[in-house]
Write a protein that holds these residues in place. Structure first.
Motif, PDB file in Angstrom:
ATOM      1  N   THR A 124      11.298   9.398  -7.991  1.00 29.68           N
ATOM      2  CA  THR A 124      12.401   8.508  -8.371  1.00 29.68           C
ATOM      3  C   THR A 124      12.157   7.040  -8.008  1.00 29.68           C
ATOM      4  N   ARG A 125      11.017   6.705  -7.416  1.00 26.60           N
ATOM      5  CA  ARG A 125      10.713   5.285  -7.201  1.00 26.60           C
ATOM      6  C   ARG A 125      10.606   4.625  -8.578  1.00 26.60           C
ATOM      7  N   PRO A 126      10.958   3.353  -8.682  1.00 29.78           N
ATOM      8  CA  PRO A 126      10.981   2.710 -10.000  1.00 29.78           C
ATOM      9  C   PRO A 126       9.598   2.389 -10.557  1.00 29.78           C
ATOM     10  N   TYR A 127       9.563   2.287 -11.870  1.00 29.93           N
ATOM     11  CA  TYR A 127       8.380   1.786 -12.570  1.00 29.93           C
ATOM     12  C   TYR A 127       8.278   0.293 -12.270  1.00 29.93           C
ATOM     13  N   ASP A 128       7.076  -0.196 -12.091  1.00 26.51           N
ATOM     14  CA  ASP A 128       6.868  -1.594 -11.702  1.00 26.51           C
ATOM     15  C   ASP A 128       6.716  -2.478 -12.936  1.00 26.51           C
ATOM     16  N   THR A 129       7.842  -2.818 -13.550  1.00 25.42           N
ATOM     17  CA  THR A 129       7.795  -3.643 -14.763  1.00 25.42           C
ATOM     18  C   THR A 129       7.225  -5.032 -14.484  1.00 25.42           C
ATOM     19  N   ASP A 130       7.466  -5.568 -13.282  1.00 28.34           N
ATOM     20  CA  ASP A 130       6.911  -6.879 -12.938  1.00 28.34           C
ATOM     21  C   ASP A 130       5.391  -6.852 -12.886  1.00 28.34           C
ATOM     22  N   GLU A 131       4.817  -5.703 -12.512  1.00 32.28           N
ATOM     23  CA  GLU A 131       3.360  -5.621 -12.402  1.00 32.28           C
ATOM     24  C   GLU A 131       2.696  -5.788 -13.768  1.00 32.28           C
ATOM     25  N   ILE A 132       3.342  -5.332 -14.827  1.00 34.47           N
ATOM     26  CA  ILE A 132       2.762  -5.498 -16.164  1.00 34.47           C
ATOM     27  C   ILE A 132       2.590  -6.986 -16.459  1.00 34.47           C
ATOM     28  N   ALA A 133       3.606  -7.790 -16.177  1.00 35.92           N
ATOM     29  CA  ALA A 133       3.510  -9.240 -16.388  1.00 35.92           C
ATOM     30  C   ALA A 133       2.457  -9.843 -15.466  1.00 35.92           C
ATOM     31  N   ASN A 134       2.390  -9.356 -14.225  1.00 35.89           N
ATOM     32  CA  ASN A 134       1.386  -9.870 -13.288  1.00 35.89           C
ATOM     33  C   ASN A 134      -0.033  -9.538 -13.740  1.00 35.89           C
ATOM     34  N   ARG A 148       1.003  -4.642  -2.775  1.00 30.15           N
ATOM     35  CA  ARG A 148       1.351  -3.230  -2.618  1.00 30.15           C
ATOM     36  C   ARG A 148       2.824  -3.125  -2.279  1.00 30.15           C
ATOM     37  N   ASP A 149       3.524  -2.324  -3.072  1.00 35.22           N
ATOM     38  CA  ASP A 149       4.928  -2.072  -2.824  1.00 35.22           C
ATOM     39  C   ASP A 149       5.215  -0.627  -3.218  1.00 35.22           C
ATOM     40  N   ARG A 150       6.443  -0.284  -3.358  1.00 33.76           N
ATOM     41  CA  ARG A 150       6.789   1.097  -3.697  1.00 33.76           C
ATOM     42  C   ARG A 150       7.399   1.193  -5.084  1.00 33.76           C
ATOM     43  N   GLU A 151       6.945   0.319  -5.960  1.00 37.58           N
ATOM     44  CA  GLU A 151       7.199   0.404  -7.388  1.00 37.58           C
ATOM     45  C   GLU A 151       5.830   0.584  -8.018  1.00 37.58           C
ATOM     46  N   TYR A 152       5.747   1.405  -9.084  1.00 35.76           N
ATOM     47  CA  TYR A 152       4.428   1.791  -9.564  1.00 35.76           C
ATOM     48  C   TYR A 152       4.295   1.743 -11.077  1.00 35.76           C
ATOM     49  N   ILE A 153       3.171   1.180 -11.543  1.00 37.16           N
ATOM     50  CA  ILE A 153       2.707   1.514 -12.877  1.00 37.16           C
ATOM     51  C   ILE A 153       1.922   2.806 -12.685  1.00 37.16           C
ATOM     52  N   CYS A 154       1.571   3.490 -13.750  1.00 37.50           N
ATOM     53  CA  CYS A 154       0.968   4.827 -13.634  1.00 37.50           C
ATOM     54  C   CYS A 154      -0.270   4.849 -12.744  1.00 37.50           C
ATOM     55  N   VAL A 158      -1.226   6.794  -9.009  1.00 33.30           N
ATOM     56  CA  VAL A 158      -2.411   7.632  -8.795  1.00 33.30           C
ATOM     57  C   VAL A 158      -3.243   7.068  -7.653  1.00 33.30           C
ATOM     58  N   TYR A 159      -3.471   5.768  -7.668  1.00 29.39           N
ATOM     59  CA  TYR A 159      -4.250   5.124  -6.605  1.00 29.39           C
ATOM     60  C   TYR A 159      -3.625   5.402  -5.237  1.00 29.39           C
ATOM     61  N   GLU A 160      -2.323   5.151  -5.094  1.00 31.19           N
ATOM     62  CA  GLU A 160      -1.668   5.306  -3.787  1.00 31.19           C
ATOM     63  C   GLU A 160      -1.669   6.757  -3.312  1.00 31.19           C
ATOM     64  N   CYS A 161      -1.432   7.698  -4.217  1.00 27.22           N
ATOM     65  CA  CYS A 161      -1.472   9.114  -3.821  1.00 27.22           C
ATOM     66  C   CYS A 161      -2.842   9.483  -3.273  1.00 27.22           C
ATOM     67  N   PHE A 162      -3.884   9.113  -4.004  1.00 23.96           N
ATOM     68  CA  PHE A 162      -5.237   9.455  -3.569  1.00 23.96           C
ATOM     69  C   PHE A 162      -5.641   8.670  -2.323  1.00 23.96           C
ATOM     70  N   ALA A 163      -5.220   7.408  -2.212  1.00 25.72           N
ATOM     71  CA  ALA A 163      -5.544   6.614  -1.026  1.00 25.72           C
ATOM     72  C   ALA A 163      -4.943   7.249   0.224  1.00 25.72           C
ATOM     73  N   HIS A 164      -3.716   7.768   0.114  1.00 30.53           N
ATOM     74  CA  HIS A 164      -3.108   8.445   1.254  1.00 30.53           C
ATOM     75  C   HIS A 164      -3.847   9.728   1.614  1.00 30.53           C
ATOM     76  N   ALA A 165      -4.579  10.280   0.658  1.00 30.70           N
ATOM     77  CA  ALA A 165      -5.364  11.501   0.909  1.00 30.70           C
ATOM     78  C   ALA A 165      -6.805  11.181   1.309  1.00 30.70           C
ATOM     79  N   GLY A 166      -7.140   9.901   1.440  1.00 29.77           N
ATOM     80  CA  GLY A 166      -8.471   9.520   1.902  1.00 29.77           C
ATOM     81  C   GLY A 166      -9.477   9.206   0.806  1.00 29.77           C
ATOM     82  N   LYS A 167      -9.039   9.112  -0.439  1.00 21.30           N
ATOM     83  CA  LYS A 167      -9.949   8.769  -1.542  1.00 21.30           C
ATOM     84  C   LYS A 167      -9.391   7.547  -2.247  1.00 21.30           C
TER      85      LYS A 167
END
Length: 195
Positions: A124-134, A148-154, A158-167
């Motif tokens: 339920t974290r929001p999609y990062d619409t500002d990141e598209i413009a950035n 890095r924040d808790r709003e995400y483009i796709c 994926v990056y944050e999930c894997f980074a938390h798992a060590g990849k």
């Protein structure tokens, strides 16, 4: 994959039956899409890639379901049945585009557990619409930096999930991560195209 793929190369890949590929799909696999939607085409153009979306696949054996963890424009972070892409993505029709499944060869069960726990916590974290413009500003003007924040483009999800798992997947030189950047990881292998 470590190799760029053109849309024509992707279209030339044989389409496998989802039912045939389903038993091989494991938690931690990645879904890549190459959509024919307006937003998809804009992402492909901006990133110079055939890919427009990426998500993480989870095979939930206890209920015999394959779910996709993804961040989408209209909902943010969600779980959706993978079969939704094949049968009822929009108005009772399949996803308009190409869909492929890839595997990270260096993922362990402990890593899958960690990335899934992080992913579920981000639901339920929001999609990062500002990141598209950035991203657009970084591409066209060379300005802006990674935040890095808790709003995400796709691809950020994926990056944050894997980074938390060590990849960690590599961000590109312009300071953002796209589905293409994840696809180019040399530890990925294609399982097959399912649409």
């Amino acid at each position: 994959m470590a190799a760029h793929i053109e849309k024509s190369d992707l279209e030339a890949l044989p389409v496998l039956s989802y039912q045939a590929l389903r038993p091989q799909i494991r938690s931690g696999d990645l879904l890549f899409t190459s959509g024919d939607y307006l937003v998809s085409k804009a992402i492909q153009t901006m990133t110079g890639s055939a890919w427009s979306h990426v998500g993480i696949v989870f095979h939930i054996e206890a209920i015999d379901r394959i779910l996709l963890l993804e961040s989408v424009e209209d909902m943010g972070v969600r779980f959706a049945p993978l079969s939704k892409y094949l049968k009822n993505y929009e108005n009772g029709k399949p996803y308009k585009g190409r869909v492929a499944i890839a595997r990270c060869d260096d993922i362990t069960p402990d890593m899958v557990r960690t990335l899934s726990v992080f992913g579920v916590d981000e639901l339920t974290r929001p999609y990062d619409t500002d990141e598209i413009a950035n991203v657009l500003a970084r591409i066209t003007l060379g300005k802006g930096k990674r935040k890095r924040d808790r709003e995400y483009i796709c691809s950020e999800l994926v990056y944050e999930c894997f980074a938390h798992a060590g990849k960690e997947f590599r961000y590109n030189r312009k300071g953002f991560i796209s589905p293409q950047d994840i696809w180019l990881d040399d530890r990925l292998s294609l399982l097959g195209r399912i649409l």
